[in-house]
Scaffold this active site. Structure first.
Site, PDB file in Angstrom:
ATOM      1  N   LYS A 169      52.597  37.320  43.232  1.00  0.00           N
ATOM      2  CA  LYS A 169      53.116  37.290  41.834  1.00  0.00           C
ATOM      3  C   LYS A 169      54.661  37.148  41.493  1.00  0.00           C
ATOM      4  O   LYS A 169      55.252  37.466  40.830  1.00  0.00           O
ATOM      5  CB  LYS A 169      52.847  38.789  41.097  1.00  0.00           C
ATOM      6  CG  LYS A 169      51.410  39.048  40.752  1.00  0.00           C
ATOM      7  CD  LYS A 169      51.246  40.336  40.279  1.00  0.00           C
ATOM      8  CE  LYS A 169      51.104  41.462  41.183  1.00  0.00           C
ATOM      9  NZ  LYS A 169      50.446  42.810  40.629  1.00  0.00           N
ATOM     10  N   ASP A 205      47.834  49.529  41.198  1.00  0.00           N
ATOM     11  CA  ASP A 205      47.649  49.694  39.777  1.00  0.00           C
ATOM     12  C   ASP A 205      46.027  50.121  39.367  1.00  0.00           C
ATOM     13  O   ASP A 205      45.774  50.652  38.482  1.00  0.00           O
ATOM     14  CB  ASP A 205      48.387  48.709  38.988  1.00  0.00           C
ATOM     15  CG  ASP A 205      47.738  47.278  39.613  1.00  0.00           C
ATOM     16  OD1 ASP A 205      46.877  47.133  40.377  1.00  0.00           O
ATOM     17  OD2 ASP A 205      48.357  46.107  38.891  1.00  0.00           O
TER      18      ASP A 205
END
EC number: 2.7.1.1
Length: 465
Positions: A169, A205
């Site tokens: 990312k 997450d």
């Protein structure tokens, strides 16, 4: 004359549909993706094949789910993208003996130089944010247990020890890969010296989302994120988790399924647009499944499709604006906005105008079809992965019909107007012997990390640590 024009418009739309047909996946295609995903999951879980498996199936050391008896104040950090969140979570007895979880949080944006500098710079910035948050809430004097949601591939050695395998990312901070992330955070807190923290748990997450949703629904045993990136975790039978000793009970496994396809499993489904997105990304040849689904890439895929249609003289009179020819100019939020248009095409027209274009009504309709094609493929590809996980769980539990809840978070899932409906319908078609409930996580990452910390603290107390 009108008939001629109408015929030309119809012929143009037909050619457009032929080009967009490449994005359509048949049910047999999805079953093929699902079976390949299951095979890679199996390889990731097994000791002898783990190293070369594209889907790493990382054990998280989260074995228990919250039972409602952990109380206290917890601090929670959430790092998974360009924003970083600090959250104070109060876990206690609510009214009528129910369990209550109250939160206060603040967002901080991570500067580019911290993302791409050194690990020390990044973690010093994070500890500076924690210090600022504690000042604002007058809690510097308290040594709080801390749960850290860290949404990058990590090989856990325990619940509070995990080695960063590789950044994703857009993060590139040097000196972090191959090191214990919790250690880097503890060192940064020590360097500051103006507050103390007890880092008790680090979770991904997806895990935080699953735990947070378990609090709402005790059948939640799968967590999934469809946002910037895409990933899932689930409760696996311990006897199948060969990387960790012990056969009793279950452990949450972080699939890291975004890397599915890195060994060629998706080659037959990749289009020219996918190859272009991959080549210009920060990690060519990696995270190929994620690049078909995640919000980091969806807008760019649409932009490349629009350029192809311009080149074929099917859109904007065959002329693209400078903006449309600029990488990243068609943002993923535009995809959601285009598909949210109520039919008067105003929203589509306004978006295209900001990109220096003057679209006709037909242009607006074609842009909408391009967006729908890309986002529908994303939903269907994602459904094949989840169906693979759920069917695997049902088989390993030998249940005729399995009832299960999936906790989901992420901007694509939550904000796109049709993604979840297309996704749910496709998952259900691929899992005929399962009854699936989907729930959206509220503040999932932060609350989930705090609840995992609460479980860890309770265990430590029980073990007399």
């Amino acid at each position: 004359m009108l008939d001629d024009r109408a015929r030309m418009e119809a012929a143009k739309k037909e050619k457009v549909e032929q080009i967009l047909a490449e994005f359509q996946l048949q049910e047999e295609d999805l079953k093929k993706v699902m079976r390949r995903m299951q095979k890679e999951m199996d390889r990731g879980l097994r000791l002898e094949t783990h190293e070369e498996a594209s889907v790493k199936m990382l054990p998280t050391y989260v074995r228990s789910t919250p039972e409602g008896s952990e109380v206290g104040d917890f601090l929670s950090l959430d790092l998974g993208g360009t924003n970083f969140r600090v959250m104070l979570v109060k876990v206690g007895e609510g009214e009528e003996g129910q369990w209550s979880v109250k939160t206060k949080h603040q967002m901080y944006s991570i500067p580019e130089d911290a993302m791409t500098g050194t690990a020390e710079m990044l973690f010093d910035y994070i500890s500076e944010c924690i210090s600022d948050f504690l000042d604002k809430h007058q809690m510097k004097h308290k040594k709080l247990p801390l749960g850290f949601t860290f949404s990058f591939p990590v090989r856990h050695e325990d619940i509070d020890k995990g080695i960063l395998l590789n950044w994703t990312k857009g993060f590139k901070a040097s000196g972090a890969e191959g090191n214990n992330v919790v250690g880097l955070l503890r060192d940064a807190i020590k360097r500051r010296g103006d507050f103390e923290m007890d880092v008790v748990a680090m979770v991904n997450d997806t895990v935080a989302t699953m735990i947070s949703c378990y609090y709402e629904d005790h059948q939640c045993e799968v967590g999934m994120i469809v946002g910037t990136g895409c990933n899932a975790c689930y409760m696996e039978e311990m006897q199948n988790v060969e990387l960790v000793e012990g056969d009793e009970g279950r452990m949450c496994v972080n699939t890291e399924w975004g890397a599915f396809g890195d060994s060629g499993e998706l080659d037959e489904f990749l289009l020219e647009y996918d190859r272009l997105v991959d080549e210009s990304s920060a990690n060519p040849g990696q995270q190929l499944y994620e690049k078909l689904i995640g919000g980091k890439y969806m807008g760019e895929l649409v932009r490349l499709v629009l350029l192809r249609l311009v080149d074929e003289n099917l859109l904007f009179h065959g002329e693209a604006s400078e903006q449309l020819r600029t990488r990243g100019a068609f943002e993923t939020r535009f995809v959601s906005q285009v598909e949210s248009d109520t039919g008067d095409r105003k929203q589509i027209y306004n978006i295209l105008s900001t990109l220096g274009l003057r679209p006709s009504t037909t242009d607006c309709d074609i842009v909408r079809r391009a967006c729908e094609s890309v986002s529908t493929r994303a939903a269907h590809m994602c459904s094949a992965g989840l169906a693979g996980v759920i069917n695997r769980m049902r088989e390993s539990r030998s249940e005729d019909v399995m009832r299960i809840t999936v906790g989901v978070d992420g901007s694509v899932y939550k904000l796109h107007p049709s993604f979840k409906e297309r996704f749910h319908a496709s998952v259900r078609r691929l899992t005929p012997s399962c009854e699936i409930t989907f729930i959206e996580s509220e503040e999932g990452s932060g609350r989930g990390a705090a609840l995992v910390s609460a479980v860890a603290c309770k265990k430590a107390c029980m073990l007399g640590q």
